[in-house]
Design an enzyme around this catalytic site. Structure first.
Site, PDB file in Angstrom:
ATOM      1  N   ASN A   7      55.654 -43.287 -18.602  1.00 43.69           N
ATOM      2  CA  ASN A   7      56.511 -42.682 -18.345  1.00 43.69           C
ATOM      3  C   ASN A   7      56.818 -41.997 -16.750  1.00 43.69           C
ATOM      4  O   ASN A   7      56.998 -42.024 -15.787  1.00 43.69           O
ATOM      5  CB  ASN A   7      55.476 -40.612 -17.874  1.00 43.69           C
ATOM      6  CG  ASN A   7      56.911 -39.797 -18.182  1.00 43.69           C
ATOM      7  OD1 ASN A   7      57.938 -39.561 -18.731  1.00 43.69           O
ATOM      8  ND2 ASN A   7      56.146 -38.356 -18.565  1.00 43.69           N
ATOM      9  N   ARG A  74      57.385 -43.073 -22.731  1.00 47.44           N
ATOM     10  CA  ARG A  74      58.040 -42.366 -22.816  1.00 47.44           C
ATOM     11  C   ARG A  74      59.795 -42.521 -22.770  1.00 47.44           C
ATOM     12  O   ARG A  74      60.184 -42.569 -21.689  1.00 47.44           O
ATOM     13  CB  ARG A  74      57.815 -40.601 -22.650  1.00 47.44           C
ATOM     14  CG  ARG A  74      58.803 -39.589 -22.421  1.00 47.44           C
ATOM     15  CD  ARG A  74      58.864 -38.577 -21.258  1.00 47.44           C
ATOM     16  NE  ARG A  74      58.687 -36.830 -21.496  1.00 47.44           N
ATOM     17  CZ  ARG A  74      58.257 -36.596 -21.571  1.00 47.44           C
ATOM     18  NH1 ARG A  74      56.791 -36.645 -20.278  1.00 47.44           N
ATOM     19  NH2 ARG A  74      58.369 -35.247 -21.705  1.00 47.44           N
ATOM     20  N   HIS A 163      61.524 -31.944 -25.836  1.00 45.92           N
ATOM     21  CA  HIS A 163      60.155 -31.705 -25.323  1.00 45.92           C
ATOM     22  C   HIS A 163      59.602 -31.322 -26.808  1.00 45.92           C
ATOM     23  O   HIS A 163      58.421 -31.373 -27.366  1.00 45.92           O
ATOM     24  CB  HIS A 163      60.058 -30.102 -24.705  1.00 45.92           C
ATOM     25  CG  HIS A 163      60.340 -29.577 -23.602  1.00 45.92           C
ATOM     26  ND1 HIS A 163      61.119 -28.236 -23.370  1.00 45.92           N
ATOM     27  CD2 HIS A 163      59.757 -30.330 -22.347  1.00 45.92           C
ATOM     28  CE1 HIS A 163      60.736 -28.713 -21.974  1.00 45.92           C
ATOM     29  NE2 HIS A 163      60.457 -29.786 -21.115  1.00 45.92           N
ATOM     30  N   HIS A 191      56.992 -24.376 -25.708  1.00 40.59           N
ATOM     31  CA  HIS A 191      56.677 -24.877 -24.326  1.00 40.59           C
ATOM     32  C   HIS A 191      57.443 -24.000 -22.644  1.00 40.59           C
ATOM     33  O   HIS A 191      58.559 -24.308 -22.447  1.00 40.59           O
ATOM     34  CB  HIS A 191      57.514 -26.636 -24.769  1.00 40.59           C
ATOM     35  CG  HIS A 191      57.147 -27.250 -23.752  1.00 40.59           C
ATOM     36  ND1 HIS A 191      56.376 -28.149 -23.359  1.00 40.59           N
ATOM     37  CD2 HIS A 191      57.437 -26.948 -22.397  1.00 40.59           C
ATOM     38  CE1 HIS A 191      55.914 -28.845 -22.568  1.00 40.59           C
ATOM     39  NE2 HIS A 191      56.912 -28.525 -22.021  1.00 40.59           N
ATOM     40  N   ASN A 194      57.692 -26.145 -15.839  1.00 35.71           N
ATOM     41  CA  ASN A 194      59.246 -26.525 -15.682  1.00 35.71           C
ATOM     42  C   ASN A 194      60.325 -26.183 -16.076  1.00 35.71           C
ATOM     43  O   ASN A 194      61.921 -25.529 -15.426  1.00 35.71           O
ATOM     44  CB  ASN A 194      59.126 -27.371 -14.031  1.00 35.71           C
ATOM     45  CG  ASN A 194      59.694 -27.144 -13.144  1.00 35.71           C
ATOM     46  OD1 ASN A 194      59.917 -25.964 -12.924  1.00 35.71           O
ATOM     47  ND2 ASN A 194      60.064 -28.152 -11.832  1.00 35.71           N
ATOM     48  N   GLY A 195      60.394 -27.191 -17.105  1.00 36.39           N
ATOM     49  CA  GLY A 195      61.929 -27.334 -17.613  1.00 36.39           C
ATOM     50  C   GLY A 195      60.958 -26.252 -18.777  1.00 36.39           C
ATOM     51  O   GLY A 195      60.144 -26.451 -19.717  1.00 36.39           O
ATOM     52  N   ARG A 224      66.450 -24.522 -13.633  1.00 35.66           N
ATOM     53  CA  ARG A 224      68.053 -24.186 -14.749  1.00 35.66           C
ATOM     54  C   ARG A 224      68.070 -22.452 -15.485  1.00 35.66           C
ATOM     55  O   ARG A 224      67.295 -22.854 -15.585  1.00 35.66           O
ATOM     56  CB  ARG A 224      68.128 -25.091 -16.216  1.00 35.66           C
ATOM     57  CG  ARG A 224      68.372 -26.378 -15.689  1.00 35.66           C
ATOM     58  CD  ARG A 224      67.661 -27.908 -16.324  1.00 35.66           C
ATOM     59  NE  ARG A 224      66.337 -28.387 -16.218  1.00 35.66           N
ATOM     60  CZ  ARG A 224      65.496 -28.886 -16.315  1.00 35.66           C
ATOM     61  NH1 ARG A 224      65.797 -29.085 -17.604  1.00 35.66           N
ATOM     62  NH2 ARG A 224      64.809 -29.302 -17.006  1.00 35.66           N
ATOM     63  N   ASP A 266      59.018 -21.805  -8.307  1.00 31.41           N
ATOM     64  CA  ASP A 266      57.269 -22.145  -9.544  1.00 31.41           C
ATOM     65  C   ASP A 266      56.959 -20.671 -10.053  1.00 31.41           C
ATOM     66  O   ASP A 266      56.731 -19.608  -9.311  1.00 31.41           O
ATOM     67  CB  ASP A 266      56.616 -22.785  -8.454  1.00 31.41           C
ATOM     68  CG  ASP A 266      54.285 -23.022  -8.868  1.00 31.41           C
ATOM     69  OD1 ASP A 266      54.732 -21.686 -10.186  1.00 31.41           O
ATOM     70  OD2 ASP A 266      54.428 -23.830  -8.878  1.00 31.41           O
ATOM     71  N   ARG A 268      54.019 -19.336 -10.677  1.00 35.50           N
ATOM     72  CA  ARG A 268      52.862 -19.110  -9.440  1.00 35.50           C
ATOM     73  C   ARG A 268      53.449 -17.542  -8.399  1.00 35.50           C
ATOM     74  O   ARG A 268      52.465 -17.051  -8.294  1.00 35.50           O
ATOM     75  CB  ARG A 268      51.771 -20.201  -9.440  1.00 35.50           C
ATOM     76  CG  ARG A 268      50.786 -20.554 -10.041  1.00 35.50           C
ATOM     77  CD  ARG A 268      50.298 -21.282  -9.809  1.00 35.50           C
ATOM     78  NE  ARG A 268      51.672 -23.080 -10.279  1.00 35.50           N
ATOM     79  CZ  ARG A 268      51.364 -24.121 -10.142  1.00 35.50           C
ATOM     80  NH1 ARG A 268      50.012 -24.051 -10.277  1.00 35.50           N
ATOM     81  NH2 ARG A 268      52.082 -25.046 -10.068  1.00 35.50           N
ATOM     82  N   VAL A 315      53.539 -23.406 -17.931  1.00 34.50           N
ATOM     83  CA  VAL A 315      53.314 -20.795 -17.898  1.00 34.50           C
ATOM     84  C   VAL A 315      53.130 -20.418 -18.753  1.00 34.50           C
ATOM     85  O   VAL A 315      52.181 -19.843 -18.585  1.00 34.50           O
ATOM     86  CB  VAL A 315      54.912 -20.747 -17.800  1.00 34.50           C
ATOM     87  CG1 VAL A 315      54.417 -19.821 -17.393  1.00 34.50           C
ATOM     88  CG2 VAL A 315      55.547 -21.388 -16.823  1.00 34.50           C
ATOM     89  N   GLU A 317      50.730 -22.269 -20.647  1.00 39.16           N
ATOM     90  CA  GLU A 317      48.441 -22.138 -20.787  1.00 39.16           C
ATOM     91  C   GLU A 317      48.332 -21.382 -20.018  1.00 39.16           C
ATOM     92  O   GLU A 317      46.735 -20.869 -20.910  1.00 39.16           O
ATOM     93  CB  GLU A 317      48.488 -24.041 -20.617  1.00 39.16           C
ATOM     94  CG  GLU A 317      49.473 -24.602 -21.614  1.00 39.16           C
ATOM     95  CD  GLU A 317      49.099 -25.737 -21.501  1.00 39.16           C
ATOM     96  OE1 GLU A 317      48.220 -26.108 -20.560  1.00 39.16           O
ATOM     97  OE2 GLU A 317      49.504 -27.272 -21.853  1.00 39.16           O
ATOM     98  N   GLU A 368      51.620 -34.735 -24.408  1.00 36.45           N
ATOM     99  CA  GLU A 368      52.180 -35.638 -24.040  1.00 36.45           C
ATOM    100  C   GLU A 368      51.343 -37.394 -23.984  1.00 36.45           C
ATOM    101  O   GLU A 368      51.919 -37.983 -25.231  1.00 36.45           O
ATOM    102  CB  GLU A 368      53.227 -35.790 -23.558  1.00 36.45           C
ATOM    103  CG  GLU A 368      53.816 -33.998 -24.002  1.00 36.45           C
ATOM    104  CD  GLU A 368      54.927 -33.357 -22.458  1.00 36.45           C
ATOM    105  OE1 GLU A 368      54.392 -33.260 -21.343  1.00 36.45           O
ATOM    106  OE2 GLU A 368      56.275 -33.540 -22.517  1.00 36.45           O
TER     107      GLU A 368
HETATM  108  P1  AMP Z   1      54.739 -28.162 -16.479  1.00 38.32           P
HETATM  109  O1  AMP Z   1      55.346 -28.659 -16.216  1.00 38.32           O
HETATM  110  O2  AMP Z   1      53.708 -27.701 -18.448  1.00 38.32           O
HETATM  111  O3  AMP Z   1      53.548 -28.793 -15.651  1.00 38.32           O
HETATM  112  O4  AMP Z   1      54.676 -26.611 -15.691  1.00 38.32           O
HETATM  113  C1  AMP Z   1      54.875 -26.560 -14.813  1.00 38.32           C
HETATM  114  C2  AMP Z   1      55.010 -25.259 -14.221  1.00 38.32           C
HETATM  115  O5  AMP Z   1      53.960 -24.307 -14.605  1.00 38.32           O
HETATM  116  C3  AMP Z   1      55.009 -24.777 -12.901  1.00 38.32           C
HETATM  117  O6  AMP Z   1      56.019 -24.973 -11.922  1.00 38.32           O
HETATM  118  C4  AMP Z   1      54.557 -23.397 -12.695  1.00 38.32           C
HETATM  119  O7  AMP Z   1      55.160 -22.316 -13.049  1.00 38.32           O
HETATM  120  C5  AMP Z   1      53.715 -22.760 -13.689  1.00 38.32           C
HETATM  121  N1  AMP Z   1      52.143 -22.455 -14.106  1.00 38.32           N
HETATM  122  C6  AMP Z   1      51.018 -23.670 -14.039  1.00 38.32           C
HETATM  123  N2  AMP Z   1      49.405 -22.522 -13.687  1.00 38.32           N
HETATM  124  C7  AMP Z   1      50.346 -21.180 -13.907  1.00 38.32           C
HETATM  125  C8  AMP Z   1      49.660 -20.041 -13.710  1.00 38.32           C
HETATM  126  N3  AMP Z   1      48.400 -20.430 -13.642  1.00 38.32           N
HETATM  127  N4  AMP Z   1      50.433 -18.982 -13.947  1.00 38.32           N
HETATM  128  C9  AMP Z   1      51.982 -19.492 -13.745  1.00 38.32           C
HETATM  129  N5  AMP Z   1      52.178 -20.709 -13.614  1.00 38.32           N
HETATM  130  C10 AMP Z   1      51.721 -21.555 -13.857  1.00 38.32           C
END
Ligand code: AMP
Length: 382
Positions: A7, A74, A163, A191, A194-195, A224, A266, A268, A315, A317, A368
């Site tokens: 990727n 990818r 996605h 999905h 972050n995006g 975004r 983020d 979190r 987010v 998951e 993925e």
């Molecule tokens: P990804 O692009 O799928 O890796 O998702 C990344 C985003 O998931 C991060 O920017 C976080 O905002 C969010 N994330 C990861 N763990 C948590 C959590 N325990 N609670 C809320 N958001 C989370």
């Protein structure tokens, strides 16, 4: 088969060596800071470093590079041309090149990765897996913009969706979890990484999706803002004198959760800010969940009902709070969460609806790399 999954981004190469017989990764990692002063010079050097790591005596997962059976890449944008994964040929490379104007940030590094992998592993088949392919069957009413038609016909200005690799993986898992019945169920998959995007699925294919020509359309994301009155862009340029590069940065890097909260992209950090009483974090969270609720409602209308709602990516998951805010007040669709099941579902497959809910709500962690490896193996085995 041992499949190397690559990727390639503009400044990083993520890799995973996947064993399709064992059904798991043997090695994974990232080479980042490509092109920076202290990083590696270019994508060629990055791939050389990946191969050195894979065959390093003692720590490497491979005895030699000749154990790699195929490489799966990818590729973010496959335009209207690619409706499924393909083996890379000179003609395919040219066609991916032709999609560069549609994804100027994403397709060039993927092309570099393919070319460098062909140089390093000249006798190994290379496969391109596209993030747009899952959406290739979107009907015209969902993919044509109401703009002058020649922009669509002559320049490919239309909605493509992204996605797709994640949606395909989650769809396959949902089919297993739902006893092979996914094709007949009206399904919405969110999905939320972050995006972020959301897709209506019926008959195993996307029937509508929230991202468009680019990954800017649709949901509120980390940096975004998603849907926007196009008049805002005219206002920024004509009234406030923003140059086009600044509009680009504002839309891609400074909006969304980060733009509204002024704190972070983020989720979190946003949730922690809400806990601490930060009003702008609360507003950012509200906008994020409200936009997604609107899409779920719209897609229930598109599908003529809703049987399954699935959450995936960072987010989706991991955040019971976001899932709860999105699902609240969907009782009119007879969708109710089980609070305990929702709270317990973090990073694992789970079913989280209440017993009396007519809609099944699932959490399905995406993978993925695994989907890319499986698609690559299937194509190579023919
Ligand atoms: P990804 O692009 O799928 O890796 O998702 C990344 C985003 O998931 C991060 O920017 C976080 O905002 C969010 N994330 C990861 N763990 C948590 C959590 N325990 N609670 C809320 N958001 C989370």
């Amino acid at each position: 088969m041992k499949i190397l999954v690559l990727n390639c981004g503009s400044s990083s190469v993520k890799y995973e060596l996947y064993d399709t017989e064992l059904g798991r990764a043997l090695a994974e990692g990232i080479v980042d800071r490509i092109g920076e002063e202290r990083g590696v010079a270019d994508h060629g050097q990055a791939l050389e470093l990946v191969s050195e790591r894979l065959v390093a005596p003692g720590t490497g997962a491979l005895g030699g590079l000749d154990e790699v059976d195929a490489v799966g890449h990818r590729v973010v944008h496959g335009g209207a041309r690619f409706t499924s994964a393909v083996k890379v040929t000179p003609e395919v490379l040219t066609a991916i090149e032709e999609c560069v104007p549609l994804a100027p940030l994403h397709n060039p590094p993927a092309l570099l990765g393919i070319k460098e992998a062909m140089r390093l592993l000249p006798s190994v088949p290379q496969v391109a897996v596209f993030d747009t392919a899952f959406h290739a069957g979107l009907p015209p009413r969902a993919h044509v913009y109401a703009l002058p038609y020649h922009l669509y016909r002559d320049h490919g200005v239309r909605r493509y969706g992204f996605h797709g690799i994640s949606y395909q993986y989650v769809s396959q898992r949902l089919d297993v979890l739902l006893g092979g019945r996914l094709a007949e169920l009206k399904t919405v998959i969110a999905h939320l990484g972050n995006g972020a995007s959301v897709t209506a699925v019926y008959g195993g294919r996307a029937v509508d999706t929230s991202m468009g020509l680019t990954p800017l359309e649709g949901l509120v994301m980390g940096s975004r803002g998603g849907d926007l009155d196009p008049g805002v862009l005219l206002f920024l340029q004509q009234k406030l004198g923003y140059p086009v590069e600044e509009v680009d940065r504002l839309l891609n890097e400074e909006s969304g959760l980060l733009g509204v909260s002024g704190r972070s992209n983020d989720m979190r950090d946003i949730l922690a800010g809400v806990e601490a009483g930060d009003e702008r974090c609360r507003l950012a969270l509200e906008l994020y969940c409200y936009r997604l609720r609107k899409y779920v409602g719209a897609y229930a209308a598109v599908l003529g009902g809703l049987d399954v709602l699935a959450f995936t990516a960072g987010v989706g998951e991991n955040s019971p709070q976001v899932r709860e805010l999105v699902c609240a007040d969907f009782a009119f669709l007879s969708l109710r969460l089980d609070p305990q099941a929702n709270a317990a579902a973090r990073g694992c497959e789970a079913e989280i609806q209440a017993e009396d809910s007519a809609v099944r709500v699932l959490v399905v962690p995406t993978d993925e790399e695994r989907l890319i490896a499986e698609e690559t193996a299937a194509l190579v085995l023919g």
